[in-house]
Write a protein that holds these residues in place. Structure first.
Motif, PDB file in Angstrom:
ATOM      1  N   GLY A   1       0.820  -1.208   0.000  1.00 15.89           N
ATOM      2  CA  GLY A   1       0.000   0.000   0.000  1.00 15.89           C
ATOM      3  C   GLY A   1       0.848   1.249   0.000  1.00 15.89           C
ATOM      4  O   GLY A   1       0.525   2.237  -0.681  1.00 15.89           O
ATOM      5  N   GLY A   2       1.952   1.228   0.744  1.00 14.66           N
ATOM      6  CA  GLY A   2       2.850   2.375   0.746  1.00 14.66           C
ATOM      7  C   GLY A   2       3.486   2.620  -0.607  1.00 14.66           C
ATOM      8  O   GLY A   2       3.610   3.769  -1.053  1.00 14.66           O
ATOM      9  N   VAL A   3       3.897   1.537  -1.282  1.00 17.28           N
ATOM     10  CA  VAL A   3       4.503   1.677  -2.614  1.00 17.28           C
ATOM     11  C   VAL A   3       3.499   2.220  -3.618  1.00 17.28           C
ATOM     12  O   VAL A   3       3.796   3.124  -4.404  1.00 17.28           O
ATOM     13  CB  VAL A   3       5.060   0.316  -3.086  1.00 17.28           C
ATOM     14  CG1 VAL A   3       5.557   0.408  -4.527  1.00 17.28           C
ATOM     15  CG2 VAL A   3       6.196  -0.141  -2.176  1.00 17.28           C
ATOM     16  N   ILE A   4       2.270   1.673  -3.586  1.00 13.96           N
ATOM     17  CA  ILE A   4       1.244   2.120  -4.532  1.00 13.96           C
ATOM     18  C   ILE A   4       0.891   3.587  -4.300  1.00 13.96           C
ATOM     19  O   ILE A   4       0.797   4.380  -5.243  1.00 13.96           O
ATOM     20  CB  ILE A   4      -0.009   1.228  -4.405  1.00 13.96           C
ATOM     21  CG1 ILE A   4       0.311  -0.198  -4.882  1.00 13.96           C
ATOM     22  CG2 ILE A   4      -1.165   1.808  -5.217  1.00 13.96           C
ATOM     23  CD1 ILE A   4      -0.823  -1.184  -4.657  1.00 13.96           C
ATOM     24  N   MET A   5       0.709   3.960  -3.039  1.00 21.45           N
ATOM     25  CA  MET A   5       0.347   5.337  -2.726  1.00 21.45           C
ATOM     26  C   MET A   5       1.470   6.305  -3.063  1.00 21.45           C
ATOM     27  O   MET A   5       1.231   7.450  -3.432  1.00 21.45           O
ATOM     28  CB  MET A   5      -0.032   5.451  -1.256  1.00 21.45           C
ATOM     29  CG  MET A   5      -1.286   4.684  -0.876  1.00 21.45           C
ATOM     30  SD  MET A   5      -1.796   4.959   0.819  1.00 21.45           S
ATOM     31  CE  MET A   5      -2.348   6.651   0.725  1.00 21.45           C
ATOM     32  N   LEU A   6       2.703   5.828  -2.954  1.00 20.14           N
ATOM     33  CA  LEU A   6       3.847   6.693  -3.233  1.00 20.14           C
ATOM     34  C   LEU A   6       3.845   7.187  -4.671  1.00 20.14           C
ATOM     35  O   LEU A   6       4.238   8.321  -4.957  1.00 20.14           O
ATOM     36  CB  LEU A   6       5.150   5.938  -2.942  1.00 20.14           C
ATOM     37  CG  LEU A   6       6.446   6.742  -3.006  1.00 20.14           C
ATOM     38  CD1 LEU A   6       6.502   7.734  -1.865  1.00 20.14           C
ATOM     39  CD2 LEU A   6       7.649   5.819  -2.959  1.00 20.14           C
ATOM     40  N   PHE A   7       3.383   6.341  -5.583  1.00 17.75           N
ATOM     41  CA  PHE A   7       3.435   6.692  -7.000  1.00 17.75           C
ATOM     42  C   PHE A   7       2.079   7.076  -7.595  1.00 17.75           C
ATOM     43  O   PHE A   7       2.040   7.698  -8.655  1.00 17.75           O
ATOM     44  CB  PHE A   7       4.014   5.517  -7.803  1.00 17.75           C
ATOM     45  CG  PHE A   7       5.448   5.212  -7.487  1.00 17.75           C
ATOM     46  CD1 PHE A   7       6.466   5.999  -7.994  1.00 17.75           C
ATOM     47  CD2 PHE A   7       5.781   4.152  -6.657  1.00 17.75           C
ATOM     48  CE1 PHE A   7       7.796   5.729  -7.695  1.00 17.75           C
ATOM     49  CE2 PHE A   7       7.097   3.865  -6.354  1.00 17.75           C
ATOM     50  CZ  PHE A   7       8.105   4.662  -6.878  1.00 17.75           C
TER      51      PHE A   7
ATOM     52  N   SER B   1      -0.927   8.129  -5.455  1.00 16.80           N
ATOM     53  CA  SER B   1      -1.820   8.919  -4.620  1.00 16.80           C
ATOM     54  C   SER B   1      -1.298  10.348  -4.468  1.00 16.80           C
ATOM     55  O   SER B   1      -0.127  10.621  -4.728  1.00 16.80           O
ATOM     56  CB  SER B   1      -1.966   8.274  -3.232  1.00 16.80           C
ATOM     57  OG  SER B   1      -2.559   7.009  -3.345  1.00 16.80           O
ATOM     58  N   PRO B   2      -2.153  11.264  -4.037  1.00 18.02           N
ATOM     59  CA  PRO B   2      -1.695  12.630  -3.742  1.00 18.02           C
ATOM     60  C   PRO B   2      -0.624  12.629  -2.657  1.00 18.02           C
ATOM     61  O   PRO B   2      -0.592  11.749  -1.794  1.00 18.02           O
ATOM     62  CB  PRO B   2      -2.979  13.329  -3.260  1.00 18.02           C
ATOM     63  CG  PRO B   2      -4.088  12.523  -3.841  1.00 18.02           C
ATOM     64  CD  PRO B   2      -3.601  11.103  -3.886  1.00 18.02           C
ATOM     65  N   PHE B   3       0.231  13.640  -2.703  1.00 20.43           N
ATOM     66  CA  PHE B   3       1.359  13.694  -1.782  1.00 20.43           C
ATOM     67  C   PHE B   3       0.911  13.692  -0.325  1.00 20.43           C
ATOM     68  O   PHE B   3       1.481  12.996   0.509  1.00 20.43           O
ATOM     69  CB  PHE B   3       2.206  14.939  -2.058  1.00 20.43           C
ATOM     70  CG  PHE B   3       2.853  14.917  -3.417  1.00 20.43           C
ATOM     71  CD1 PHE B   3       3.154  13.719  -4.036  1.00 20.43           C
ATOM     72  CD2 PHE B   3       3.161  16.095  -4.073  1.00 20.43           C
ATOM     73  CE1 PHE B   3       3.744  13.683  -5.283  1.00 20.43           C
ATOM     74  CE2 PHE B   3       3.754  16.083  -5.323  1.00 20.43           C
ATOM     75  CZ  PHE B   3       4.059  14.878  -5.932  1.00 20.43           C
ATOM     76  N   SER B   4      -0.102  14.470  -0.001  1.00 22.26           N
ATOM     77  CA  SER B   4      -0.538  14.582   1.391  1.00 22.26           C
ATOM     78  C   SER B   4      -1.078  13.256   1.909  1.00 22.26           C
ATOM     79  O   SER B   4      -0.829  12.868   3.059  1.00 22.26           O
ATOM     80  CB  SER B   4      -1.600  15.669   1.520  1.00 22.26           C
ATOM     81  OG  SER B   4      -2.704  15.390   0.665  1.00 22.26           O
ATOM     82  N   LEU B   5      -1.810  12.513   1.076  1.00 20.85           N
ATOM     83  CA  LEU B   5      -2.361  11.225   1.499  1.00 20.85           C
ATOM     84  C   LEU B   5      -1.258  10.210   1.728  1.00 20.85           C
ATOM     85  O   LEU B   5      -1.298   9.433   2.690  1.00 20.85           O
ATOM     86  CB  LEU B   5      -3.349  10.724   0.445  1.00 20.85           C
ATOM     87  CG  LEU B   5      -4.153   9.467   0.806  1.00 20.85           C
ATOM     88  CD1 LEU B   5      -4.987   9.719   2.050  1.00 20.85           C
ATOM     89  CD2 LEU B   5      -5.038   9.050  -0.351  1.00 20.85           C
ATOM     90  N   THR B   6      -0.258  10.206   0.860  1.00 25.65           N
ATOM     91  CA  THR B   6       0.875   9.295   1.023  1.00 25.65           C
ATOM     92  C   THR B   6       1.654   9.612   2.292  1.00 25.65           C
ATOM     93  O   THR B   6       2.048   8.707   3.037  1.00 25.65           O
ATOM     94  CB  THR B   6       1.808   9.382  -0.194  1.00 25.65           C
ATOM     95  OG1 THR B   6       1.066   9.100  -1.382  1.00 25.65           O
ATOM     96  CG2 THR B   6       2.955   8.401  -0.073  1.00 25.65           C
ATOM     97  N   ALA B   7       1.881  10.906   2.538  1.00 23.12           N
ATOM     98  CA  ALA B   7       2.601  11.312   3.741  1.00 23.12           C
ATOM     99  C   ALA B   7       1.840  10.908   4.997  1.00 23.12           C
ATOM    100  O   ALA B   7       2.438  10.439   5.981  1.00 23.12           O
ATOM    101  CB  ALA B   7       2.830  12.823   3.720  1.00 23.12           C
ATOM    102  N   PHE B   8       0.530  11.063   4.982  1.00 23.36           N
ATOM    103  CA  PHE B   8      -0.286  10.671   6.134  1.00 23.36           C
ATOM    104  C   PHE B   8      -0.225   9.165   6.355  1.00 23.36           C
ATOM    105  O   PHE B   8      -0.137   8.693   7.497  1.00 23.36           O
ATOM    106  CB  PHE B   8      -1.741  11.122   5.923  1.00 23.36           C
ATOM    107  CG  PHE B   8      -2.655  10.776   7.061  1.00 23.36           C
ATOM    108  CD1 PHE B   8      -2.647  11.536   8.221  1.00 23.36           C
ATOM    109  CD2 PHE B   8      -3.512   9.693   6.973  1.00 23.36           C
ATOM    110  CE1 PHE B   8      -3.478  11.214   9.279  1.00 23.36           C
ATOM    111  CE2 PHE B   8      -4.346   9.360   8.025  1.00 23.36           C
ATOM    112  CZ  PHE B   8      -4.337  10.122   9.179  1.00 23.36           C
ATOM    113  N   TYR B   9      -0.272   8.402   5.274  1.00 24.56           N
ATOM    114  CA  TYR B   9      -0.196   6.944   5.360  1.00 24.56           C
ATOM    115  C   TYR B   9       1.129   6.513   5.981  1.00 24.56           C
ATOM    116  O   TYR B   9       1.154   5.683   6.910  1.00 24.56           O
ATOM    117  CB  TYR B   9      -0.359   6.345   3.967  1.00 24.56           C
ATOM    118  CG  TYR B   9      -0.347   4.829   3.920  1.00 24.56           C
ATOM    119  CD1 TYR B   9      -1.525   4.111   4.063  1.00 24.56           C
ATOM    120  CD2 TYR B   9       0.838   4.129   3.723  1.00 24.56           C
ATOM    121  CE1 TYR B   9      -1.519   2.720   4.018  1.00 24.56           C
ATOM    122  CE2 TYR B   9       0.855   2.749   3.676  1.00 24.56           C
ATOM    123  CZ  TYR B   9      -0.328   2.050   3.820  1.00 24.56           C
ATOM    124  OH  TYR B   9      -0.317   0.674   3.778  1.00 24.56           O
ATOM    125  N   CYS B  10       2.228   7.050   5.492  1.00 27.31           N
ATOM    126  CA  CYS B  10       3.556   6.693   6.016  1.00 27.31           C
ATOM    127  C   CYS B  10       3.728   7.152   7.455  1.00 27.31           C
ATOM    128  O   CYS B  10       4.376   6.472   8.262  1.00 27.31           O
ATOM    129  CB  CYS B  10       4.648   7.290   5.133  1.00 27.31           C
ATOM    130  SG  CYS B  10       4.745   6.565   3.475  1.00 27.31           S
TER     131      CYS B  10
END
Length: 233
Positions: A188-194, A196-205
């Motif tokens: 999920g982190g890899v998929i969101m990194l490329f 998803s929006p930057f803010s959503l990826t940062a929140f996930y991580c």
């Protein structure tokens, strides 16, 4: 006899080269992050650190799964972690004032101390002190979510220094060779990194890292407890 032994040796050396190449790529990400910080492009610098966070887990999995133990490779990986999780992460704090500069120096010293003296925990399946990549991920995610707010970053950096210097034990996460739900978290982190929006990826991580920091045994240490009990039995 020589012909029979050369294929395994070649295979071993090739996998060592792969592990070293991944460590070198991790260090290059850290150097690019440092360059971006000097150019006041903290958004790009933080993004490089998040990629490095995910790449570090692949490196640890490759070296552990293939049982690769090489002094030069270990030193290269430690230097790569110091570059990305120490120097590059500390520069996210900025150098606008003496207080931020002093905190950045303390952060680098804490990272180097953690790598030098806490690497060998002495207890199976555990780390002594918070692993540096998680602290780096927290800083990078916070920088992206707060748009580089120096006050919040300084507070988070101070907290990460305390966790890294603390002598508490954290379980080996072993994301890619553990339970399936951990693999899903990583994927999920890899998929969101490329995608998803930057803010959503940062929140996930950020949530991922904080869950490991504050709930290491309850969430990430279940398999570790089972292994320790198996060893005792």
């Amino acid at each position: 006899m020589t012909n029979d032994q050369s294929p395994p040796q070649m295979n071993e050396f090739s996998w060592k080269d792969v592990a070293n190449a991944l460590s070198l790529a991790n260090m290059i990400l850290g150097l690019f992050s440092i360059f971006c910080s000097f150019c006041k492009k903290f958004h790009c610098a933080s993004w490089m650190l998040l990629i490095s966070f995910l790449l570090d887990m692949v490196i640890r999995t490759v070296t552990r799964h293939l049982n690769i133990c090489c002094k030069s490779g270990a030193e290269l990986n430690d230097f790569a972690v110091f570059t990305t999780c120490g120097l590059a992460s500390a520069l996210l704090l900025g150098m606008d004032g003496p207080l931020n500069g002093f905190l950045a120096v303390i952060y680098v010293l804490a990272t180097s101390f953690r790598l030098c003296f806490y690497s060998a925990a002495g207890t199976p399946f555990t780390y002594k002190g918070l692993p540096c990549p998680y602290a780096s991920c927290v800083l990078a995610s916070t920088a992206l979510l707060t748009k580089g707010n120096t006050f919040i970053l300084s507070c988070m950096a101070s907290l990460m220094i305390l966790f890294m210097m603390d002598q508490s034990y954290y379980p080996h996460d072993k994301i890619l060779d553990s339970e399936n739900w951990k693999k899903v978290v990583y994927l999920g982190g890899v998929i969101m990194l490329f995608l998803s929006p930057f803010s959503l990826t940062a929140f996930y991580c950020l949530m991922w890292s904080l869950s490991y920091i504050f709930f290491p045994d309850a969430l990430w240490g279940k398999a570790v407890c089972l292994r320790v009990q198996h060893l005792r039995n």
